[in-house]
Design a protein around this motif. Structure first.
Motif, short mmCIF file in Angstrom:
data_model
loop_
_atom_site.label_atom_id
_atom_site.label_comp_id
_atom_site.label_asym_id
_atom_site.label_seq_id
_atom_site.Cartn_x
_atom_site.Cartn_y
_atom_site.Cartn_z
N THR A 44 57.98 7.76 -24.34
CA THR A 44 59.43 7.81 -24.50
C THR A 44 60.07 7.77 -23.12
O THR A 44 59.43 8.04 -22.10
CB THR A 44 59.90 9.10 -25.22
N ILE A 45 61.36 7.45 -23.09
CA ILE A 45 62.08 7.45 -21.82
C ILE A 45 62.01 8.84 -21.20
O ILE A 45 61.82 8.98 -19.99
CB ILE A 45 63.54 7.00 -22.03
N GLY A 46 62.14 9.88 -22.01
CA GLY A 46 62.06 11.25 -21.49
C GLY A 46 60.72 11.56 -20.86
O GLY A 46 60.66 12.16 -19.77
N GLU A 47 59.63 11.16 -21.52
CA GLU A 47 58.29 11.40 -20.97
C GLU A 47 58.09 10.63 -19.67
O GLU A 47 57.54 11.15 -18.70
CB GLU A 47 57.22 11.00 -21.98
N GLU A 48 58.55 9.38 -19.65
CA GLU A 48 58.40 8.56 -18.44
C GLU A 48 59.27 9.10 -17.30
O GLU A 48 58.86 9.12 -16.15
CB GLU A 48 58.73 7.10 -18.72
N SER A 49 60.48 9.56 -17.63
CA SER A 49 61.36 10.13 -16.60
C SER A 49 60.74 11.37 -15.98
O SER A 49 60.92 11.64 -14.79
CB SER A 49 62.73 10.46 -17.19
N ALA A 50 60.00 12.13 -16.77
CA ALA A 50 59.37 13.36 -16.28
C ALA A 50 58.06 13.11 -15.54
O ALA A 50 57.72 13.86 -14.62
CB ALA A 50 59.13 14.32 -17.44
N SER A 51 57.33 12.06 -15.91
CA SER A 51 55.98 11.90 -15.37
C SER A 51 55.76 10.65 -14.52
O SER A 51 54.79 10.59 -13.77
CB SER A 51 54.96 11.88 -16.52
N ASN A 52 56.62 9.67 -14.62
CA ASN A 52 56.41 8.40 -13.93
C ASN A 52 57.09 8.44 -12.56
O ASN A 52 58.32 8.52 -12.48
CB ASN A 52 56.94 7.24 -14.79
N TRP A 54 57.67 6.18 -10.44
CA TRP A 54 58.61 5.08 -10.20
C TRP A 54 59.96 5.36 -10.87
O TRP A 54 61.02 5.07 -10.31
CB TRP A 54 58.04 3.75 -10.69
N MET A 55 59.94 5.94 -12.07
CA MET A 55 61.20 6.32 -12.74
C MET A 55 61.91 7.38 -11.91
O MET A 55 63.13 7.33 -11.73
CB MET A 55 60.94 6.85 -14.14
N GLN A 56 61.17 8.34 -11.37
CA GLN A 56 61.76 9.40 -10.55
C GLN A 56 62.34 8.83 -9.27
O GLN A 56 63.44 9.19 -8.85
CB GLN A 56 60.72 10.48 -10.26
N HIS A 57 61.62 7.90 -8.65
CA HIS A 57 62.10 7.26 -7.42
C HIS A 57 63.38 6.48 -7.70
O HIS A 57 64.33 6.55 -6.92
CB HIS A 57 61.02 6.35 -6.84
N ALA A 58 63.42 5.76 -8.80
CA ALA A 58 64.61 4.99 -9.16
C ALA A 58 65.80 5.92 -9.37
O ALA A 58 66.90 5.66 -8.90
CB ALA A 58 64.35 4.15 -10.41
N ARG A 59 65.57 7.01 -10.09
CA ARG A 59 66.65 7.97 -10.35
C ARG A 59 67.18 8.54 -9.03
O ARG A 59 68.39 8.62 -8.81
CB ARG A 59 66.14 9.08 -11.26
N ASN A 60 66.29 8.90 -8.12
CA ASN A 60 66.70 9.47 -6.83
C ASN A 60 67.40 8.43 -5.96
O ASN A 60 68.37 8.73 -5.27
CB ASN A 60 65.51 10.06 -6.09
N ALA A 61 66.90 7.19 -5.98
CA ALA A 61 67.47 6.13 -5.14
C ALA A 61 68.90 5.80 -5.54
O ALA A 61 69.71 5.42 -4.70
CB ALA A 61 66.59 4.88 -5.21
N PHE A 62 69.21 5.95 -6.81
CA PHE A 62 70.53 5.56 -7.30
C PHE A 62 71.41 6.76 -7.65
O PHE A 62 72.49 6.59 -8.19
CB PHE A 62 70.38 4.64 -8.51
N ALA A 63 70.96 7.97 -7.31
CA ALA A 63 71.70 9.18 -7.68
C ALA A 63 73.09 9.22 -7.08
O ALA A 63 74.03 9.71 -7.71
CB ALA A 63 70.91 10.41 -7.27
N SER A 64 73.28 8.70 -5.89
CA SER A 64 74.58 8.76 -5.23
C SER A 64 75.47 7.56 -5.56
O SER A 64 76.61 7.50 -5.12
CB SER A 64 74.40 8.88 -3.72
N MET A 65 74.95 6.62 -6.30
CA MET A 65 75.72 5.42 -6.65
C MET A 65 76.38 5.61 -8.01
O MET A 65 75.92 6.38 -8.83
CB MET A 65 74.79 4.19 -6.68
N PRO A 66 77.48 4.87 -8.26
CA PRO A 66 78.07 4.94 -9.60
C PRO A 66 77.07 4.43 -10.62
O PRO A 66 76.21 3.59 -10.29
CB PRO A 66 79.28 4.01 -9.52
N PRO A 67 77.11 4.93 -11.85
CA PRO A 67 76.14 4.49 -12.84
C PRO A 67 76.26 3.00 -13.12
O PRO A 67 77.36 2.45 -13.11
CB PRO A 67 76.48 5.32 -14.09
N PRO A 68 75.13 2.33 -13.35
CA PRO A 68 75.18 0.91 -13.69
C PRO A 68 75.81 0.73 -15.07
O PRO A 68 75.93 1.67 -15.85
CB PRO A 68 73.72 0.46 -13.69
#
Length: 80
Positions: A44-52, A54-68
């Protein structure tokens, strides 16, 4: 894991942007791997967000940007 960006046409920026957009989906959204990775044929997206990582890196890289824009959204045409 995530897709390879070292192959012709690959782009780490494009992959991270895509992952950040996918992270906006509801946590219970089922995702299927592009290859058979064994005993867990889906996640699931939730499982991948917690364990992947690359998903964590993407979230951190774009945290300060407006949402896509939401998936499927069309950008308004801009006059040249």
């Amino acid at each position: 894991s995530a897709g390879r960006t070292d192959l012709p046409g690959g782009s780490q920026d494009t992959m991270l942007t895509s992952l950040a957009r996918l992270a906006q989906l509801p946590a219970d959204t089922v995702v299927l791997p592009g290859h058979d990775y064994g005993q867990v044929p889906r996640s699931t997206i939730g499982e991948e967000s917690a364990s992947n990582s690359w998903m964590q890196h993407a979230r951190n890289a774009f945290a300060s940007m407006p949402p896509p824009l939401p998936l499927g959204a069309v950008r308004p045409h801009e006059e040249l």
